[in-house]
Each structure stands twice: as C-alpha cells, then as structure tokens.
Design an enzyme around this catalytic site. Structure first.
Site: not given
Ligand SMILES: *[C@@H]1O[C@H](CO)[C@@H](O)[C@H](O)[C@H]1NC(C)=O
Ligand SMILES: *[C@@H]1O[C@H](CO)[C@@H](O)[C@H](O)[C@H]1NC(C)=O
Ligand SMILES: CC(=O)N[C@H]1CO[C@H](CO)[C@@H](O)[C@@H]1O
Length: 270
Positions: A120-121
């Site tokens: 997840y960014e």
C-alpha cells in the site's frame, strides 16, 4: 532475492529470469488488488491484476524446475489503470480481514503462492486500521499455513504506518523490501547512510537493499559498490530486492545475475 514481476502489463515470463541455486528466489506477482477492474474497492476481496503471461501453470513449472523459487503476490501497488489506490478504513474490520483471508487463500491455492508482500502506497489521514487489518491478516494466513513468507514494502512517505505494522506484528514479517530508490540517493556512501536510517526504523537483519531497473536512485554498478560498502560497515546483505523483471528483460537481467552472484559470494565468505 526478491523480484517484482508483472506490474507493467508487458508479457514477461518467469522462465526468462535467471535463477541460481543456493538462494531463496522470491517472485512477487504484482499486484493483487482489493478492487474491481474500474478501481472500486471490494471490502477485502482481492483479485489478480498481474500480466496474464504469469499463469498458475507457469508458476508451478518454475517452482518444479527450481525448488528454491517461492511465489508471492504483492497487495495493492500504486495504481490500477489511471486510478490511484489507497488504504481505506473498512466499515467492519473483521469482515475485511475475513474477505481478504478467503480471497487470498483461493489465490494462493490457484497460483501456488508461498506468501504475500504489502505494498500500500497511499494512506488517508486516519490510517490506524492499516496496521491492525494487515497484521491480523498476515497472522491468520500464517497460522492457517496458507503462506509461509510475508514481506512489506515501505517507502519514505509511508514510513509511519509501516513502522506501526512492524512494531506490532514484526514477528510474522520476514523481510522489509524498503524502496531505497525513492530516497533518491545515488552514491554508495549515501546509500549506506540511508540504509542505516531505515535499519534503525525496522530490523537490520530483515531489511533488504533494493534497486529500480532503469529507474530512480542509485544506478549501474554503483549499486554493487554500495552492497560491498554495506558489508564493510557491518551490515550483512541478506538479500536484494529488484523492481522489476518487466524492465530487466531489456538488459538480459544484468542486475538479477550480478545480485545473485554477490549474494552467493557473501554466503561463501561467511
Ligand atoms: C495458530 O493459532 C493457535 C491459537 O493461537 C495456536 O495454538 C497454533 O499453534 C497456531 N498455529 C500455527 C501454525 O501458528
Ligand atoms: C564474485 O566472486 C568472483 C570471484 O571472486 C568475482 O569475480 C565476482 O566479481 C564476484 N561477484 C560479485 C557480484 O561480487
Ligand atoms: C497510526 C498511523 O500510522 N498514523 C499515521 C497516519 O499518517 C500520518 C501522516 O500521514 C502519520 O503522522 C501518523 O503517524
């Protein structure tokens, strides 16, 4: 070794990547996403969005011909099509964990997966559900023997939620695929400085140096100078993460070959 593969849509093949014996070689199928093809979130129901050349049969064949190969899938990534993906707080965290567990269990069975990577960014302001949901998910997948490996892929802007995850669930996290190329350090000496900082935030034994092929950060053989300098500074190089096989086919997997050489050399020297 950690090798991301399949994210850009080019028809990349596992068997084209050179794999040496004697090192665990993890292919990270990129990406499994909690969204439908239009990018609408699915409350924890993950689907595969990697290149369709990466079939279940090709994973099985690669693992059969190379017993040291493991297959992982990475959760989320930056975007799907032109839609930027982000962590969101589920209305019902137990339901999200349960949906994620079921969908990833089916995917693991279908694609012969050994593990998951967390990538997840983007995070909302209120992000405290991330560490809990992901930590519980990994714990459950490991407890039920669905997976044996779990890794995380923070970068400099996502340090806070990943530190929280690592502090609470570090026991079930095997490696940290920190994206050093986002720190934009280009010289071996500054690479070692960046490594020291991230080693202090995570666990130096689990932290892996990383390289982006045709990308940001340190480029070319300076990367291998950085690896040697890490060892000279007392940091064991316990693996290398490369992003990604999609780009490496253009240079005949030079960095994969040389990284494995480096790792085999340092194993021998221990
Ligand atoms: C799974 O969790 C149960 C309950 O906490 C525990 O007894 C068991 O040893 C765990 N199994 C594995 C494989 O971790
Ligand atoms: C590995 O060791 C061999 C023999 O000493 C050397 O020629 C080669 O350059 C080394 N490779 C790397 C990547 O360090
Ligand atoms: C719990 C947690 O990860 N909180 C973080 C949420 O994101 C902000 C910045 O975007 C951090 O400062 C918090 O630590």
């Amino acid at each position: 070794m950690m090798e991301y593969i399949g994210a850009t849509g080019v028809p990349v093949k596992l068997e084209a990547v050179p794999v040496e014996g004697g090192i665990d070689f993890h292919f990270i199928l990129s990406f499994a996403i909690d969204a439908d093809p239009s990018g609408n979130t699915q409350n924890g129901k993950f689907s595969p969005y990697w290149a369709d050349t990466l079939t279940p049969e090709s994973v099985a064949a690669m693992k059969k011909s190379h017993p040291n190969v493991k297959a992982l899938t990475s959760l989320s990534g930056w975007s799907l099509g032109d839609k930027v993906l982000r962590w969101y707080t589920p209305d019902d965290t137990q339901q999200w964990i349960s949906n994620a567990f079921s969908s990833l269990s089916s995917m693991a069975q279908q694609y012969h997966l050994d593990g998951i990577d967390i990538d997840y960014e983007n995070f909302p302001r209120h992000n405290s559900s991330f560490a809990y949901c992901i930590g519980e998910l990994i714990t459950l997948l490991k407890n039920q023997s669905v997976i044996s490996v779990a890794t995380i892929a923070p970068y400099h802007k996502t340090i806070a939620p990943y530190i929280e995850l690592f502090e609470n669930y570090g026991d079930v996290i095997d490696f940290v695929n920190y994206q050093f190329y986002t720190d934009k350090v280009r010289k071996p000496k500054s690479y070692v400085e960046a490594f020291k900082i991230r080693a202090g935030q995570f666990d130096k034994e689990k932290l892996l140096p990383s390289y982006e092929v045709n990308g940001r950060g340190i480029q070319g053989d300076a990367f291998f100078d950085a690896l040697s300098l890490l060892e000279e500074n007392g940091f064991g190089v316990n693996g290398v993460m490369i992003f990604s096989a999609d780009a490496s086919s253009s240079n005949d997997y030079y960095y994969e070959r040389k990284s494995q050489d480096f790792l085999l050399n340092s194993t021998v020297s221990v």
